[in-house]
Motif scaffolding. Structure first.
Motif, PDB file in Angstrom:
ATOM      1  N   ASP A  49       0.837  -1.206   0.000  1.00 19.84           N
ATOM      2  CA  ASP A  49       0.000   0.000   0.000  1.00 19.84           C
ATOM      3  C   ASP A  49       0.870   1.254   0.000  1.00 19.84           C
ATOM      4  O   ASP A  49       0.570   2.232  -0.693  1.00 19.84           O
ATOM      5  N   ALA A  50       1.944   1.237   0.769  1.00 18.13           N
ATOM      6  CA  ALA A  50       2.850   2.394   0.834  1.00 18.13           C
ATOM      7  C   ALA A  50       3.501   2.634  -0.524  1.00 18.13           C
ATOM      8  O   ALA A  50       3.539   3.766  -1.022  1.00 18.13           O
ATOM      9  N   ARG A  51       4.016   1.567  -1.139  1.00 16.22           N
ATOM     10  CA  ARG A  51       4.639   1.706  -2.457  1.00 16.22           C
ATOM     11  C   ARG A  51       3.659   2.241  -3.489  1.00 16.22           C
ATOM     12  O   ARG A  51       3.965   3.152  -4.258  1.00 16.22           O
ATOM     13  N   ASN A  52       2.452   1.694  -3.501  1.00 15.32           N
ATOM     14  CA  ASN A  52       1.439   2.133  -4.460  1.00 15.32           C
ATOM     15  C   ASN A  52       1.077   3.597  -4.261  1.00 15.32           C
ATOM     16  O   ASN A  52       0.880   4.332  -5.227  1.00 15.32           O
ATOM     17  N   GLU A  53       1.000   4.049  -3.020  1.00 18.70           N
ATOM     18  CA  GLU A  53       0.697   5.450  -2.732  1.00 18.70           C
ATOM     19  C   GLU A  53       1.808   6.366  -3.242  1.00 18.70           C
ATOM     20  O   GLU A  53       1.546   7.429  -3.802  1.00 18.70           O
ATOM     21  N   ALA A  54       3.047   5.966  -3.060  1.00 22.02           N
ATOM     22  CA  ALA A  54       4.174   6.775  -3.540  1.00 22.02           C
ATOM     23  C   ALA A  54       4.134   6.907  -5.052  1.00 22.02           C
ATOM     24  O   ALA A  54       4.252   8.015  -5.598  1.00 22.02           O
ATOM     25  N   LEU A  55       3.967   5.797  -5.743  1.00 24.60           N
ATOM     26  CA  LEU A  55       3.929   5.821  -7.209  1.00 24.60           C
ATOM     27  C   LEU A  55       2.756   6.665  -7.703  1.00 24.60           C
ATOM     28  O   LEU A  55       2.900   7.460  -8.631  1.00 24.60           O
ATOM     29  N   LYS A  56       1.618   6.508  -7.069  1.00 24.44           N
ATOM     30  CA  LYS A  56       0.427   7.265  -7.457  1.00 24.44           C
ATOM     31  C   LYS A  56       0.661   8.767  -7.277  1.00 24.44           C
ATOM     32  O   LYS A  56       0.353   9.570  -8.166  1.00 24.44           O
ATOM     33  N   ALA A  57       1.220   9.159  -6.145  1.00 21.88           N
ATOM     34  CA  ALA A  57       1.446  10.582  -5.856  1.00 21.88           C
ATOM     35  C   ALA A  57       2.422  11.206  -6.857  1.00 21.88           C
ATOM     36  O   ALA A  57       2.179  12.304  -7.366  1.00 21.88           O
ATOM     37  N   ILE A  58       3.510  10.522  -7.141  1.00 21.81           N
ATOM     38  CA  ILE A  58       4.511  11.073  -8.064  1.00 21.81           C
ATOM     39  C   ILE A  58       3.942  11.149  -9.482  1.00 21.81           C
ATOM     40  O   ILE A  58       4.092  12.155 -10.168  1.00 21.81           O
ATOM     41  N   GLU A  59       3.282  10.084  -9.917  1.00 19.46           N
ATOM     42  CA  GLU A  59       2.780  10.039 -11.292  1.00 19.46           C
ATOM     43  C   GLU A  59       1.591  10.978 -11.507  1.00 19.46           C
ATOM     44  O   GLU A  59       1.483  11.616 -12.543  1.00 19.46           O
ATOM     45  N   GLU A  60       0.685  11.082 -10.516  1.00 17.44           N
ATOM     46  CA  GLU A  60      -0.471  11.967 -10.662  1.00 17.44           C
ATOM     47  C   GLU A  60      -0.054  13.433 -10.674  1.00 17.44           C
ATOM     48  O   GLU A  60      -0.564  14.224 -11.455  1.00 17.44           O
ATOM     49  N   ASP A  61       0.850  13.803  -9.777  1.00 15.03           N
ATOM     50  CA  ASP A  61       1.291  15.195  -9.682  1.00 15.03           C
ATOM     51  C   ASP A  61       2.279  15.545 -10.780  1.00 15.03           C
ATOM     52  O   ASP A  61       2.368  16.690 -11.194  1.00 15.03           O
ATOM     53  N   GLY A  62       3.036  14.556 -11.242  1.00 16.63           N
ATOM     54  CA  GLY A  62       4.163  14.811 -12.114  1.00 16.63           C
ATOM     55  C   GLY A  62       5.370  15.079 -11.239  1.00 16.63           C
ATOM     56  O   GLY A  62       5.259  15.553 -10.104  1.00 16.63           O
ATOM     57  N   ALA A  63       6.530  14.747 -11.741  1.00 16.61           N
ATOM     58  CA  ALA A  63       7.751  14.826 -10.931  1.00 16.61           C
ATOM     59  C   ALA A  63       8.008  16.231 -10.400  1.00 16.61           C
ATOM     60  O   ALA A  63       8.275  16.420  -9.215  1.00 16.61           O
ATOM     61  N   LEU A  64       7.927  17.239 -11.252  1.00 18.56           N
ATOM     62  CA  LEU A  64       8.248  18.608 -10.815  1.00 18.56           C
ATOM     63  C   LEU A  64       7.253  19.113  -9.785  1.00 18.56           C
ATOM     64  O   LEU A  64       7.634  19.721  -8.782  1.00 18.56           O
ATOM     65  N   ALA A  65       5.960  18.887 -10.006  1.00 19.82           N
ATOM     66  CA  ALA A  65       4.946  19.336  -9.054  1.00 19.82           C
ATOM     67  C   ALA A  65       5.109  18.615  -7.720  1.00 19.82           C
ATOM     68  O   ALA A  65       4.974  19.216  -6.655  1.00 19.82           O
ATOM     69  N   PHE A  66       5.420  17.325  -7.774  1.00 15.91           N
ATOM     70  CA  PHE A  66       5.624  16.571  -6.541  1.00 15.91           C
ATOM     71  C   PHE A  66       6.791  17.151  -5.744  1.00 15.91           C
ATOM     72  O   PHE A  66       6.697  17.348  -4.539  1.00 15.91           O
ATOM     73  N   MET A  67       7.892  17.472  -6.432  1.00 17.67           N
ATOM     74  CA  MET A  67       9.096  17.951  -5.746  1.00 17.67           C
ATOM     75  C   MET A  67       8.890  19.311  -5.104  1.00 17.67           C
ATOM     76  O   MET A  67       9.496  19.612  -4.099  1.00 17.67           O
ATOM     77  N   ARG A  68       8.037  20.152  -5.653  1.00 14.43           N
ATOM     78  CA  ARG A  68       7.824  21.460  -5.035  1.00 14.43           C
ATOM     79  C   ARG A  68       6.489  21.518  -4.305  1.00 14.43           C
ATOM     80  O   ARG A  68       5.935  22.578  -4.086  1.00 14.43           O
ATOM     81  N   GLY A  69       5.995  20.346  -3.916  1.00 15.99           N
ATOM     82  CA  GLY A  69       4.706  20.244  -3.233  1.00 15.99           C
ATOM     83  C   GLY A  69       4.691  20.955  -1.896  1.00 15.99           C
ATOM     84  O   GLY A  69       5.716  21.391  -1.363  1.00 15.99           O
ATOM     85  N   ASP A  70       3.491  21.064  -1.347  1.00 17.36           N
ATOM     86  CA  ASP A  70       3.283  21.761  -0.079  1.00 17.36           C
ATOM     87  C   ASP A  70       3.818  20.980   1.114  1.00 17.36           C
ATOM     88  O   ASP A  70       3.879  21.506   2.216  1.00 17.36           O
ATOM     89  N   ASN A  71       4.187  19.727   0.899  1.00 16.03           N
ATOM     90  CA  ASN A  71       4.660  18.907   2.016  1.00 16.03           C
ATOM     91  C   ASN A  71       6.157  19.047   2.274  1.00 16.03           C
ATOM     92  O   ASN A  71       6.699  18.374   3.119  1.00 16.03           O
TER      93      ASN A  71
END
Length: 96
Positions: free
Chosen positions: A66-88
């Motif tokens: 579940d953890a792995r799937n969540e990570a892949l989903k977050a990176i792919e849905e946001d896109g790499a650049l958006a994920f890296m500059r995310g609010d978190n």
């Protein structure tokens, strides 16, 4: 002179999941780290981007899958650049 190493036998070991992996999204490498204390049943998820910035989820996961799937989903849905500059991302203070 002999140096004695002290190891605290009461500290639990950290278990790293076999589901931890490196992936490339939009040309950027990410390291998906999934781990738990040996005494815990839930998993912690951390994704480290190519700049060494750590993104740690507040939520725990019942399974490492579940953890792995969540990570892949977050990176792919946001896109790499958006994920890296995310609010978190909370930047460390840099010395002046």
């Amino acid at each position: 002179m002999e140096v004695e190493t002290m190891i605290d036998e009461d500290e639990p070991n950290i278990v790293t999941s076999g589901k931890s992996q490196r992936v490339i999204v939009d040309g950027f490498p990410f390291s998906i780290e999934i781990y738990r204390l040996e005494t815990d049943k839930t998993w912690t998820l951390e994704v480290v981007d190519h700049e060494g910035t750590s993104h740690v989820w507040d939520d725990q996961f019942l399974s490492d899958k579940d953890a792995r799937n969540e990570a892949l989903k977050a990176i792919e849905e946001d896109g790499a650049l958006a994920f890296m500059r995310g609010d978190n991302v909370i930047p460390f203070k840099r010395p002046e």
